[in-house]
Design an enzyme around this catalytic site. Structure first.
Site, short mmCIF file in Angstrom:
data_model
loop_
_atom_site.label_atom_id
_atom_site.label_comp_id
_atom_site.label_asym_id
_atom_site.label_seq_id
_atom_site.Cartn_x
_atom_site.Cartn_y
_atom_site.Cartn_z
N ASP A 138 0.84 -1.20 0.00
CA ASP A 138 0.00 0.00 0.00
C ASP A 138 0.87 1.25 0.00
O ASP A 138 2.00 1.23 0.52
CB ASP A 138 -0.90 0.02 1.24
CG ASP A 138 -2.02 -1.01 1.17
OD1 ASP A 138 -2.39 -1.40 0.05
OD2 ASP A 138 -2.52 -1.42 2.24
N TYR A 191 6.10 -8.62 8.52
CA TYR A 191 5.81 -7.19 8.63
C TYR A 191 6.01 -6.73 10.07
O TYR A 191 5.80 -7.48 11.01
CB TYR A 191 4.35 -6.89 8.25
CG TYR A 191 3.98 -7.20 6.83
CD1 TYR A 191 4.08 -6.23 5.83
CD2 TYR A 191 3.49 -8.46 6.48
CE1 TYR A 191 3.72 -6.51 4.52
CE2 TYR A 191 3.13 -8.76 5.18
CZ TYR A 191 3.25 -7.78 4.21
OH TYR A 191 2.89 -8.08 2.90
N ASP A 196 -6.86 2.17 7.83
CA ASP A 196 -5.54 2.77 8.00
C ASP A 196 -5.69 4.29 7.97
O ASP A 196 -6.79 4.83 8.15
CB ASP A 196 -4.55 2.26 6.95
CG ASP A 196 -4.89 2.69 5.52
OD1 ASP A 196 -5.89 3.42 5.32
OD2 ASP A 196 -4.16 2.30 4.59
N ARG A 243 -4.03 -4.52 7.31
CA ARG A 243 -5.07 -3.56 7.70
C ARG A 243 -6.28 -4.28 8.29
O ARG A 243 -6.86 -3.84 9.29
CB ARG A 243 -5.51 -2.73 6.50
CG ARG A 243 -4.52 -1.66 6.09
CD ARG A 243 -5.09 -0.81 4.97
NE ARG A 243 -5.09 -1.49 3.69
CZ ARG A 243 -5.96 -1.27 2.71
NH1 ARG A 243 -6.94 -0.41 2.88
NH2 ARG A 243 -5.86 -1.90 1.56
#
Length: 241
Positions: A55, A83, A97, A189
């Site tokens: 993203d 992540y 987000d 997310r």
């Protein structure tokens, strides 16, 4: 005074194929990175593609393939990812987000560190996960985020994902830092959003960085402009390919 070591580049053969590790900058799309590199190769017409979208608000490891190695993109894309990031607890956003504004706030005064850490266990293993409405998945030939921006209701379909590791690394409410190891197709997310719901609260993803993909590590990645500038330099060589 400590000396700064000059970056060492390998002898690239972009046409035969290279796997380039890029540290994607904040607010760049994955396609921005591909486009920047593709333009740097001109006038050489070269296939360039990425193995796994990040993203715009995420940073970190983006795998770029060139030349004949673009045929291996699906293989790289299927590998497990790691992540790190930050979940903000006590509020939600439509995009899950920072792309959209907070639409609901929650009281976090009763939340404890033990409850937050124990909550991770609900998300270990194979899960049915719904993607965010603001995502790049196509429905009827159109990206979901386009429909979401117009306020259209879309029926989201869940997908099977696997989370093998999920740990909390820092708690300073309303911020919760984490590390996750997960399968291809996992939406962090959505994980942040679902994490808040499981605590009978709200949450959204406020920071995300991809640190690993398969055997590749962001520590070995190039900054995009240092690589572009290097390509511009070596293009002066008549044997550039």
């Amino acid at each position: 005074m400590e000396e700064v070591q000059e970056k060492k580049f390998p002898n690239f053969d972009f046409t035969t194929g290279e796997v380039l590790l890029i540290n994607k900058p904040y607010k760049w799309t994955s396609f921005d990175v591909v486009g920047k590199l593709r333009n740097s190769f001109k006038p050489l017409k070269l296939k360039v593609g990425h193995a796994g979208t990040l993203d715009p608000l995420a940073t970190g490891l983006l795998i770029i393939c060139t030349g004949k190695l673009t045929k291996q993109i699906d293989t790289f894309q299927a590998e497990e990812k790691e992540y790190t990031g930050t979940i903000t607890i006590g509020a939600t956003t439509p995009s899950y987000d920072l792309e959209t504004e907070v639409d609901q706030n929650f009281d976090i005064s009763a939340l404890t560190e033990d409850a937050i850490k124990d909550n991770t266990q609900h998300f270990i293993g194979e899960l049915d996960q719904f993607p965010p409405a603001h995502s790049a998945i196509k429905v009827d030939g159109e990206r979901l985020y386009m429909k979401a921006r117009r306020g259209e209701d879309v029926e989201l379909k869940s997908r099977k994902v696997t989370i093998s590791e999920f740990e909390i690394t820092r708690i300073e409410l309303p911020e919760i830092d984490f590390r996750v190891v997960c399968s291809k197709g996992t939406y962090i997310r959505s994980l942040a959003h679902d994490f808040g719901k499981k605590l009978n609260n709200g949450a959204y993803l406020s920071k995300l960085r991809r640190t690993k993909s398969g055997n590749f590590n962001v520590d070995d990645a190039f900054e995009i402009m240092e690589l572009v500038n290097h390509i511009r330099e070596i293009k002066q060589n008549p044997d550039f390919k």
